[in-house]
Write a protein that holds these residues in place. Structure first.
Motif, PDB file in Angstrom:
ATOM      1  N   ASN A   1       0.749  -1.327   0.032  1.00 33.55           N
ATOM      2  CA  ASN A   1      -0.037  -0.007  -0.018  1.00 33.55           C
ATOM      3  C   ASN A   1       0.859   1.384  -0.052  1.00 33.55           C
ATOM      4  O   ASN A   1       0.545   2.258  -0.678  1.00 33.55           O
ATOM      5  CB  ASN A   1      -0.957   0.003   1.250  1.00 33.55           C
ATOM      6  CG  ASN A   1      -1.929   1.083   1.085  1.00 33.55           C
ATOM      7  OD1 ASN A   1      -2.320   1.543   0.381  1.00 33.55           O
ATOM      8  ND2 ASN A   1      -2.215   1.563   2.324  1.00 33.55           N
TER       9      ASN A   1
ATOM     10  N   GLY B   1       2.351   1.909  -3.288  1.00 32.91           N
ATOM     11  CA  GLY B   1       1.461   2.428  -4.174  1.00 32.91           C
ATOM     12  C   GLY B   1       1.215   3.999  -4.060  1.00 32.91           C
ATOM     13  O   GLY B   1       1.220   4.807  -4.850  1.00 32.91           O
TER      14      GLY B   1
ATOM     15  N   ASN C   1      -4.623   6.718 -10.344  1.00 34.64           N
ATOM     16  CA  ASN C   1      -4.597   5.239 -10.912  1.00 34.64           C
ATOM     17  C   ASN C   1      -3.294   4.755 -11.240  1.00 34.64           C
ATOM     18  O   ASN C   1      -3.091   3.453 -11.186  1.00 34.64           O
ATOM     19  CB  ASN C   1      -5.172   5.618 -12.404  1.00 34.64           C
ATOM     20  CG  ASN C   1      -6.637   6.089 -12.371  1.00 34.64           C
ATOM     21  OD1 ASN C   1      -7.374   5.665 -11.701  1.00 34.64           O
ATOM     22  ND2 ASN C   1      -6.947   6.834 -13.334  1.00 34.64           N
TER      23      ASN C   1
ATOM     24  N   GLN D   1      -2.813   2.929  -7.932  1.00 40.02           N
ATOM     25  CA  GLN D   1      -3.308   1.404  -7.921  1.00 40.02           C
ATOM     26  C   GLN D   1      -2.629   0.571  -8.482  1.00 40.02           C
ATOM     27  O   GLN D   1      -2.822  -0.705  -8.012  1.00 40.02           O
ATOM     28  CB  GLN D   1      -4.736   1.832  -8.160  1.00 40.02           C
ATOM     29  CG  GLN D   1      -5.752   2.989  -7.124  1.00 40.02           C
ATOM     30  CD  GLN D   1      -6.894   3.142  -7.823  1.00 40.02           C
ATOM     31  OE1 GLN D   1      -7.110   3.251  -9.065  1.00 40.02           O
ATOM     32  NE2 GLN D   1      -7.728   3.532  -6.604  1.00 40.02           N
TER      33      GLN D   1
ATOM     34  N   THR E   1      -3.857   1.201  -1.868  1.00 45.72           N
ATOM     35  CA  THR E   1      -5.364   0.707  -1.735  1.00 45.72           C
ATOM     36  C   THR E   1      -5.820   1.841  -0.514  1.00 45.72           C
ATOM     37  O   THR E   1      -6.325   2.771  -0.544  1.00 45.72           O
ATOM     38  CB  THR E   1      -5.306  -0.709  -0.955  1.00 45.72           C
ATOM     39  OG1 THR E   1      -4.426  -0.786  -0.047  1.00 45.72           O
ATOM     40  CG2 THR E   1      -5.062  -1.670  -2.174  1.00 45.72           C
TER      41      THR E   1
ATOM     42  N   GLU F   1      -5.336   5.471  -0.299  1.00 48.06           N
ATOM     43  CA  GLU F   1      -5.594   6.469  -1.204  1.00 48.06           C
ATOM     44  C   GLU F   1      -6.213   8.080  -0.699  1.00 48.06           C
ATOM     45  O   GLU F   1      -5.820   9.159  -1.169  1.00 48.06           O
ATOM     46  CB  GLU F   1      -6.983   6.055  -2.105  1.00 48.06           C
ATOM     47  CG  GLU F   1      -7.426   6.966  -3.557  1.00 48.06           C
ATOM     48  CD  GLU F   1      -8.539   6.289  -4.095  1.00 48.06           C
ATOM     49  OE1 GLU F   1      -9.430   7.277  -4.672  1.00 48.06           O
ATOM     50  OE2 GLU F   1      -8.600   5.053  -4.253  1.00 48.06           O
TER      51      GLU F   1
END
Length: 144
Positions: free
Chosen positions: A101, A104, A124, A127, A132, A135
């Motif tokens: 996570n 990302g 995007n 992700q 996750t 965000e």
């Protein structure tokens, strides 16, 4: 390798992401031809192994960029990620944290701050690399 690394993703041929690999999984990453590991877990998140020593023993490069929480998702961290990824000698690379996570999240911020992506495009991209639960944090950071 998706059966090896928790939450494994490989958005590009040279960059894979995911959660914490075990010793056996690190050996398999090496067998697959990866040259480097970038660990985003801080020292306070002891994974129960000396990852640095194991990565070096396996003949790969070890990079450490601690990201413990949203406050560590900074422009300097995104720039350091960009620097590490920009050195072709480090590729292919596995970038990991505990779950993927934070990886990302940092990729999303790098996309926005370094590459100039819009917030939605950055989300995007994040992700694709494992973003996750963070965000909302990434959106908040990008609107500052």
């Amino acid at each position: 390798m998706s059966d090896l690394i928790p939450n494994f993703k490989q958005p590009t041929a040279d960059i894979a992401t995911g959660g914490q690999p075990s010793l056996d999984q690190l050996a398999r990453v090496s067998d697959y031809g990866f040259r480097s590991i970038l660990n985003l877990r801080p020292a306070t998140e002891n994974a129960g192994l000396d990852e640095h020593a194991e990565v070096v023993r396996l003949g790969m490069k070890y990079h450490h960029l601690p990201v413990a929480m949203a406050n560590d998702l900074t422009r300097s961290a995104a720039a350091e990620l960009g620097r590490i990824l920009g050195d072709k000698a480090n590729l292919p690379i596995l970038v990991h944290c505990g779950s993927g996570n934070r990886v990302g999240a940092l990729f999303a911020l790098r996309a926005a701050w370094i590459d100039g992506a819009s917030t939605e495009d950055a989300i995007n991209i994040g992700q694709q690399y494992g973003l996750t639960k963070m965000e909302d944090d990434v959106r908040r950071i990008l609107t500052k």
